[in-house]
Design an enzyme around this catalytic site. Structure first.
Site, PDB file in Angstrom:
ATOM      1  N   ASN A  83       0.805  -1.224   0.000  1.00 12.91           N
ATOM      2  CA  ASN A  83       0.000   0.000   0.000  1.00 12.91           C
ATOM      3  C   ASN A  83       0.837   1.272   0.000  1.00 12.91           C
ATOM      4  O   ASN A  83       0.326   2.346   0.326  1.00 12.91           O
ATOM      5  CB  ASN A  83      -0.953  -0.007   1.190  1.00 12.91           C
ATOM      6  CG  ASN A  83      -1.740  -1.301   1.262  1.00 12.91           C
ATOM      7  OD1 ASN A  83      -1.534  -2.092   2.172  1.00 12.91           O
ATOM      8  ND2 ASN A  83      -2.600  -1.546   0.291  1.00 12.91           N
ATOM      9  N   ILE A  91       0.979   6.822   0.217  1.00 14.50           N
ATOM     10  CA  ILE A  91       0.373   5.794   1.058  1.00 14.50           C
ATOM     11  C   ILE A  91      -1.103   5.672   0.714  1.00 14.50           C
ATOM     12  O   ILE A  91      -1.829   6.668   0.679  1.00 14.50           O
ATOM     13  CB  ILE A  91       0.530   6.154   2.554  1.00 14.50           C
ATOM     14  CG1 ILE A  91       2.011   6.314   2.902  1.00 14.50           C
ATOM     15  CG2 ILE A  91      -0.140   5.106   3.438  1.00 14.50           C
ATOM     16  CD1 ILE A  91       2.259   7.005   4.230  1.00 14.50           C
ATOM     17  N   CYS A  92      -1.550   4.455   0.459  1.00 16.74           N
ATOM     18  CA  CYS A  92      -2.962   4.181   0.209  1.00 16.74           C
ATOM     19  C   CYS A  92      -3.592   3.767   1.543  1.00 16.74           C
ATOM     20  O   CYS A  92      -3.400   2.638   2.001  1.00 16.74           O
ATOM     21  CB  CYS A  92      -3.130   3.078  -0.833  1.00 16.74           C
ATOM     22  SG  CYS A  92      -4.862   2.712  -1.200  1.00 16.74           S
ATOM     23  N   LEU A  93      -4.291   4.704   2.155  1.00 14.68           N
ATOM     24  CA  LEU A  93      -4.928   4.456   3.447  1.00 14.68           C
ATOM     25  C   LEU A  93      -6.188   5.318   3.505  1.00 14.68           C
ATOM     26  O   LEU A  93      -6.111   6.542   3.314  1.00 14.68           O
ATOM     27  CB  LEU A  93      -3.957   4.820   4.577  1.00 14.68           C
ATOM     28  CG  LEU A  93      -4.392   4.546   5.999  1.00 14.68           C
ATOM     29  CD1 LEU A  93      -4.642   3.050   6.231  1.00 14.68           C
ATOM     30  CD2 LEU A  93      -3.344   5.043   6.986  1.00 14.68           C
TER      31      LEU A  93
END
Length: 157
Positions: A83, A91-93
């Protein structure tokens, strides 16, 4: 002083207190004494994970409408994670995008990133190579790759 600056100064004051319940954050504060809108954080790899032994630097850009809008947080340190974009550190969050709430703080967002390191989500990857290793149940290959990147790029403890 505007409301964003007041909020950030309040958060900074709280962070200056020692918090033994969160040893994974070794530093969080403004990157420069003259700019409250850009912060840096150091996140320690948790023991028992392939990130153990490394410390990772994060760059935090605070928007002018904080806390109504989420900060932009990215890794400065190259990190191998499904991620996290390997080149840009993006950041994939969800909490950094659609699930942000003004109740979140910069510190709680950094703690969520620490949790993400230990709990990758291979179905929403920014690093397809790392995600594919997990999707194929190649945990050994994934952890070996992460340890290699950690030993090559992370700040040594």
């Amino acid at each position: 002083m505007d409301s964003v600056s007041r909020r950030l100064l309040k958060e900074l004051k709280e962070y200056s207190k020692v918090d033994p319940s969160h040893p994974e954050i070794t530093y969080i504060g403004p990157a420069d004494d003259d700019n409250l809108m850009e912060w840096t954080a150091h996140l320690k790899g948790l023991s028992g994970t392939p990130y153990e032994g490394g410390t990772f630097e994060l760059f935090i850009k605070v928007p002018s409408h904080y806390p109504m809008q989420p900060p932009t947080i990215s890794f400065v340190t190259t990190v191998c994670h499904p991620n996290v974009h390997i080149k840009t550190g993006e950041i994939c969050l969800d909490i950094l995008k659609t699930d942000w709430s003004p109740a979140w703080t910069l510190k709680s967002a950094v703690l969520a990133i620490s949790l993400l390191l230990s709990n990758p989500e291979p179905n929403s990857p920014l690093n397809c190579d790392a995600a594919n290793l997990l999707k194929c149940d190649d945990t050994l290959g994934y952890e070996s790759l992460v340890r290699m990147y950690t030993s090559l790029h992370a700040i040594k403890e």
